[in-house]
Design a protein around this motif. Structure first.
Motif, PDB file in Angstrom:
ATOM      1  N   ASN A 129       0.819  -1.211   0.000  1.00 51.80           N
ATOM      2  CA  ASN A 129       0.000   0.000   0.000  1.00 51.80           C
ATOM      3  C   ASN A 129       0.856   1.266   0.000  1.00 51.80           C
ATOM      4  O   ASN A 129       1.899   1.320   0.646  1.00 51.80           O
ATOM      5  CB  ASN A 129      -0.920  -0.004   1.223  1.00 51.80           C
ATOM      6  N   GLN A 130       0.387   2.269  -0.739  1.00 50.37           N
ATOM      7  CA  GLN A 130       1.113   3.543  -0.819  1.00 50.37           C
ATOM      8  C   GLN A 130       0.192   4.707  -0.446  1.00 50.37           C
ATOM      9  O   GLN A 130       0.108   5.712  -1.150  1.00 50.37           O
ATOM     10  CB  GLN A 130       1.674   3.751  -2.238  1.00 50.37           C
TER      11      GLN A 130
ATOM     12  N   PRO B 126      13.463  -8.390  -5.054  1.00 51.89           N
ATOM     13  CA  PRO B 126      12.873  -8.302  -6.394  1.00 51.89           C
ATOM     14  C   PRO B 126      12.597  -6.863  -6.814  1.00 51.89           C
ATOM     15  O   PRO B 126      12.448  -5.966  -5.978  1.00 51.89           O
ATOM     16  CB  PRO B 126      11.558  -9.087  -6.260  1.00 51.89           C
ATOM     17  N   GLY B 127      12.475  -6.684  -8.135  1.00 49.35           N
ATOM     18  CA  GLY B 127      12.052  -5.402  -8.680  1.00 49.35           C
ATOM     19  C   GLY B 127      10.542  -5.397  -8.849  1.00 49.35           C
ATOM     20  O   GLY B 127       9.806  -5.822  -7.961  1.00 49.35           O
ATOM     21  N   SER B 128      10.074  -4.947 -10.019  1.00 49.82           N
ATOM     22  CA  SER B 128       8.635  -4.863 -10.308  1.00 49.82           C
ATOM     23  C   SER B 128       8.155  -6.220 -10.810  1.00 49.82           C
ATOM     24  O   SER B 128       8.426  -6.604 -11.947  1.00 49.82           O
ATOM     25  CB  SER B 128       8.377  -3.781 -11.360  1.00 49.82           C
ATOM     26  N   VAL B 129       7.435  -6.942  -9.963  1.00 47.95           N
ATOM     27  CA  VAL B 129       7.048  -8.323 -10.256  1.00 47.95           C
ATOM     28  C   VAL B 129       5.776  -8.365 -11.106  1.00 47.95           C
ATOM     29  O   VAL B 129       4.774  -7.723 -10.783  1.00 47.95           O
ATOM     30  CB  VAL B 129       6.815  -9.112  -8.959  1.00 47.95           C
ATOM     31  N   VAL B 130       5.833  -9.145 -12.186  1.00 51.32           N
ATOM     32  CA  VAL B 130       4.669  -9.275 -13.068  1.00 51.32           C
ATOM     33  C   VAL B 130       4.444 -10.751 -13.370  1.00 51.32           C
ATOM     34  O   VAL B 130       5.383 -11.538 -13.433  1.00 51.32           O
ATOM     35  CB  VAL B 130       4.863  -8.466 -14.377  1.00 51.32           C
TER      36      VAL B 130
ATOM     37  N   ASN C 173      -3.884  -6.752  -7.876  1.00 47.36           N
ATOM     38  CA  ASN C 173      -3.763  -5.508  -7.119  1.00 47.36           C
ATOM     39  C   ASN C 173      -2.603  -4.605  -7.523  1.00 47.36           C
ATOM     40  O   ASN C 173      -2.584  -3.436  -7.146  1.00 47.36           O
ATOM     41  CB  ASN C 173      -3.632  -5.825  -5.621  1.00 47.36           C
ATOM     42  N   THR C 174      -1.619  -5.126  -8.250  1.00 41.73           N
ATOM     43  CA  THR C 174      -0.463  -4.277  -8.576  1.00 41.73           C
ATOM     44  C   THR C 174      -0.484  -3.937 -10.065  1.00 41.73           C
ATOM     45  O   THR C 174      -1.319  -3.165 -10.517  1.00 41.73           O
ATOM     46  CB  THR C 174       0.848  -4.955  -8.147  1.00 41.73           C
TER      47      THR C 174
ATOM     48  N   VAL D 269       3.940 -10.390 -18.696  1.00 39.96           N
ATOM     49  CA  VAL D 269       2.732  -9.612 -18.993  1.00 39.96           C
ATOM     50  C   VAL D 269       1.684 -10.501 -19.632  1.00 39.96           C
ATOM     51  O   VAL D 269       0.495 -10.453 -19.287  1.00 39.96           O
ATOM     52  CB  VAL D 269       3.064  -8.414 -19.912  1.00 39.96           C
ATOM     53  N   ARG D 270       2.120 -11.343 -20.570  1.00 39.37           N
ATOM     54  CA  ARG D 270       1.182 -12.247 -21.238  1.00 39.37           C
ATOM     55  C   ARG D 270       0.601 -13.268 -20.246  1.00 39.37           C
ATOM     56  O   ARG D 270      -0.597 -13.582 -20.291  1.00 39.37           O
ATOM     57  CB  ARG D 270       1.864 -12.975 -22.397  1.00 39.37           C
ATOM     58  N   ALA D 271       1.445 -13.784 -19.354  1.00 35.04           N
ATOM     59  CA  ALA D 271       0.965 -14.751 -18.360  1.00 35.04           C
ATOM     60  C   ALA D 271      -0.076 -14.112 -17.449  1.00 35.04           C
ATOM     61  O   ALA D 271      -1.067 -14.750 -17.072  1.00 35.04           O
ATOM     62  CB  ALA D 271       2.140 -15.284 -17.543  1.00 35.04           C
ATOM     63  N   CYS D 272       0.145 -12.850 -17.103  1.00 37.02           N
ATOM     64  CA  CYS D 272      -0.825 -12.114 -16.285  1.00 37.02           C
ATOM     65  C   CYS D 272      -2.136 -11.965 -17.052  1.00 37.02           C
ATOM     66  O   CYS D 272      -3.225 -12.220 -16.511  1.00 37.02           O
ATOM     67  CB  CYS D 272      -0.259 -10.747 -15.913  1.00 37.02           C
TER      68      CYS D 272
END
Length: 259
Positions: free
Chosen positions: A10-11, A100-104, A110-111, A246-249
């Motif tokens: 959360n931000q 980790p960095g930006s996980v996709v 939610n992200t 991205v495709r898997a998401c």
């Protein structure tokens, strides 16, 4: 082996107390109970956020961190949690931190998956100017598993893939959604203005805003680089192309009827 992967991304300043409890108190509880139970290896999921606002340099594991002094509660508490975990490495328990960095990837709603919904619904009038250190969730999982045997006690490992612009990321989402025209990029000063304005409105409504000053700060950071060389050398870390994440998401969201 204990894998401590819990976290609160959360931000919004109104939820600082909950985030601090999860990151700081939660990590302390996990470490203490693991030690009491005689756990031999503790793998802690940290974040590249422990380095605070990234500078225009190549950031590696030994680069001095500024998360401790960050005004973002997420960065500060992730830094505190990592320190608690690493302290436990001096008590006879092997502790390894994965950053980790930006996980996709799949199982996300939610992200970064929210970008699919926003673009689909026409709720993304502008694209933030951020740089994203992308990493496929499967690569993050593999790094955790390999750290059990290959990770060194008291060490951290940055786990990222390619660094891309938010515009490139959104462009891939648009391609999957069959949308041809991309929104323009929003200048940094405008992004921060809207973040502050949304927080001002939320002060009266009590409703969590979509954009906050904290989110605006993160989504205007660009032109930085995290090094994954240590993970490549020591953990046998391999990089999956970010487009596959991205495709898997996308495919998972479609399968679940969310898109």
């Amino acid at each position: 082996v204990v894998f401590h992967v819990a976290g609160d991304t959360n931000q919004w300043s109104k939820k600082k107390a909950q985030q601090t409890a999860i990151h700081v108190d939660g990590t302390r509880n996990m470490v203490e109970v693991a030690a009491q139970k005689g756990v031999k290896t503790f793998i802690h999921t940290s974040s590249v956020s422990v380095w605070g606002p990234p500078k225009k340099e190549i950031i590696h594991e030994d680069t001095p961190q500024s998360g401790e002094t960050s005004w973002l509660n997420y960065e500060k508490t992730k830094w505190q949690a990592e320190q608690i975990a690493l302290q436990a490495s001096k008590q006879g328990m092997k502790v390894v931190c994965i950053n980790p960095g930006s996980v996709v990837g799949p199982y996300d709603i939610n992200t970064y998956a929210t970008m699919f919904f926003a673009l689909r619904d026409g709720e993304m009038p502008r694209i933030p100017p951020a740089t994203l250190p992308m990493v496929h969730v499967n690569d993050v999982v593999t790094a955790h598993l390999n750290a059990v045997e290959k990770g060194r006690n008291g060490h951290r490992y940055i786990v990222v893939g390619e660094h891309i612009s938010m515009k490139t990321f959104v462009g891939e989402i648009a391609h999957l959604l069959g949308k041809e025209k991309l929104p323009p990029t929003l200048p940094k000063i405008a992004m921060k203005f809207f973040g502050n304005f949304a927080a001002f409105v939320a002060h009266f409504t009590g409703k969590e805003p979509t954009l906050t000053p904290e989110i605006a700060d993160v989504l205007t950071r660009k032109d930085f680089q995290f090094s994954n060389q240590k993970a490549l050398n020591e953990l046998g870390y391999k990089i999956t192309p970010w487009q596959e994440g991205v495709r898997a998401c996308y495919e998972w969201l479609m399968k679940e009827g969310l898109l």
